[in-house]
Design a protein around this motif. Sequence first.
Motif, PDB file in Angstrom:
ATOM      1  N   ARG A  81       0.832  -1.211   0.000  1.00  0.00           N
ATOM      2  CA  ARG A  81       0.000   0.000   0.000  1.00  0.00           C
ATOM      3  C   ARG A  81       0.863   1.255   0.000  1.00  0.00           C
ATOM      4  NH1 ARG A  81      -1.227   3.613   3.779  1.00  0.00           N
ATOM      5  NH2 ARG A  81      -3.203   4.776   3.626  1.00  0.00           N
ATOM      6  N   ASN A  82       1.859   1.305   0.886  1.00  0.00           N
ATOM      7  CA  ASN A  82       2.709   2.497   0.964  1.00  0.00           C
ATOM      8  C   ASN A  82       3.513   2.702  -0.309  1.00  0.00           C
ATOM      9  OD1 ASN A  82       1.760   2.857   3.566  1.00  0.00           O
ATOM     10  ND2 ASN A  82       3.486   1.787   4.510  1.00  0.00           N
ATOM     11  N   THR A  83       4.016   1.616  -0.892  1.00  0.00           N
ATOM     12  CA  THR A  83       4.773   1.735  -2.141  1.00  0.00           C
ATOM     13  C   THR A  83       3.881   2.170  -3.291  1.00  0.00           C
ATOM     14  OG1 THR A  83       6.201  -0.073  -1.364  1.00  0.00           O
ATOM     15  CG2 THR A  83       6.372   0.542  -3.679  1.00  0.00           C
ATOM     16  N   MET A  84       2.669   1.643  -3.335  1.00  0.00           N
ATOM     17  CA  MET A  84       1.737   2.011  -4.394  1.00  0.00           C
ATOM     18  C   MET A  84       1.341   3.483  -4.301  1.00  0.00           C
ATOM     19  SD  MET A  84       0.533  -0.077  -6.804  1.00  0.00           S
ATOM     20  CE  MET A  84      -1.155   0.466  -7.047  1.00  0.00           C
ATOM     21  N   ILE A  85       1.185   4.001  -3.098  1.00  0.00           N
ATOM     22  CA  ILE A  85       0.817   5.411  -2.939  1.00  0.00           C
ATOM     23  C   ILE A  85       1.883   6.323  -3.528  1.00  0.00           C
ATOM     24  CG2 ILE A  85       0.495   7.231  -1.222  1.00  0.00           C
ATOM     25  CD1 ILE A  85      -0.996   5.208   0.494  1.00  0.00           C
ATOM     26  N   SER A  86       3.158   6.013  -3.257  1.00  0.00           N
ATOM     27  CA  SER A  86       4.232   6.821  -3.833  1.00  0.00           C
ATOM     28  C   SER A  86       4.361   6.605  -5.335  1.00  0.00           C
ATOM     29  CB  SER A  86       5.560   6.495  -3.145  1.00  0.00           C
ATOM     30  OG  SER A  86       5.897   5.128  -3.324  1.00  0.00           O
ATOM     31  N   THR A  87       4.086   5.383  -5.788  1.00  0.00           N
ATOM     32  CA  THR A  87       4.163   5.097  -7.224  1.00  0.00           C
ATOM     33  C   THR A  87       3.056   5.818  -7.998  1.00  0.00           C
ATOM     34  OG1 THR A  87       5.112   2.924  -6.749  1.00  0.00           O
ATOM     35  CG2 THR A  87       4.215   3.265  -8.957  1.00  0.00           C
ATOM     36  N   ASN A  88       1.879   5.944  -7.399  1.00  0.00           N
ATOM     37  CA  ASN A  88       0.759   6.601  -8.081  1.00  0.00           C
ATOM     38  C   ASN A  88       1.019   8.070  -8.373  1.00  0.00           C
ATOM     39  OD1 ASN A  88      -0.723   4.241  -8.083  1.00  0.00           O
ATOM     40  ND2 ASN A  88      -1.849   4.731  -6.206  1.00  0.00           N
ATOM     41  N   ALA A  89       1.979   8.652  -7.673  1.00  0.00           N
ATOM     42  CA  ALA A  89       2.293  10.065  -7.896  1.00  0.00           C
ATOM     43  C   ALA A  89       3.369  10.270  -8.963  1.00  0.00           C
ATOM     44  CB  ALA A  89       2.750  10.704  -6.583  1.00  0.00           C
ATOM     45  N   GLU A  90       3.877   9.199  -9.561  1.00  0.00           N
ATOM     46  CA  GLU A  90       4.929   9.319 -10.573  1.00  0.00           C
ATOM     47  C   GLU A  90       4.359   9.876 -11.879  1.00  0.00           C
ATOM     48  OE1 GLU A  90       8.084   8.851 -10.181  1.00  0.00           O
ATOM     49  OE2 GLU A  90       8.012   8.038  -8.131  1.00  0.00           O
TER      50      GLU A  90
END
Length: 325
Positions: free
Chosen positions: A212-221
């Motif tokens: 979840r935490n990795t996906m949240i940062s990835t979604n902002a790329e």
Amino acid sequence: MGFILRRLGFYLVAFWASITLNFMLPRLMPGDPVTRMLSRSQQRLDPQQVESLQRLLGVEGGPWWQEYFAYIGRVFTGDFGVSISRFPTPVSEVIAAQLPWTLLLGAVSLFLAVIIGNLLGILAAWRRGGALDSVVPPLLVFIGSFPYFWLAMGSLYVFGVALGISPLRHAFSVGLTPSWDLTFISDVAAHLILPALSIVLVSIGGWMLGMRNTMISTNAEDYILMAEAKGLRPRRIMFNYAARNALLPSVTNIGMSLGFIVGGALLTEVVFAYPGVGYQLLAAVQGLDYPLMQGLFLTITAAVLLANFLVDLVYVRLDPRVRVG
């Protein structure tokens, strides 16, 4: 190639250190294994019998460096001696009979925890703030705070004793002969459900939160914003773009979590009397079976190191950047 060679060198050094530690531990304790076994069992043996036991355990009292190199030679030839508690069965045969059950329990538990946990993390991050993101993570973290053996004992009492819908012990029913027919396989699966579920419930929360935490940062790329601007379907963006790149840390976490999974499997085996390495290790400790204890410790260490090395190979395949240098 340089990364792989460095990692291989690291694991070889770690394996050598585990062999050395495994050799030294019985010899650093007061007395010797034979004396401690005889004092506990209150048996009296002739000097010739004591000498035979010392040769069997590799503690004849000679120079330590001679015993050390002899021990290394026996390890690399698969000769761990003879089991005291299951005499005269060789230790290698005892481990070979128990190891597949531990591998089955650990592999099934790890596979389910990784798949379900990562999938829940992907969906929770993609629909951030929704019911899945707000309710499930705290619940899984709460469940994961319980020790493996406590959850195993609780599930055994509820589903095995109180409700009677699950087997209480062992890996298959008494009277069945191991085979590849459907009856035996289904019986093994029924005995595997509760032990695997105990491990999955404890570990799945960590996998979900990490993804979840990795996906949240990835979604902002930027490439996610570009994919959305192109009008691609949300499902394709979520799995083909965001989740694919967010999976890289999870691959690393697999290697790091193997030790915890193995430790949880050992404790769970004791609770369910599951005939794996953990259950056999407890019997070896209770019976002061030093050759079997040493063989089991070394087998567990080698299995964890080998699995971590395979994870490194997969990581190199998924992320070519680590090949540089």
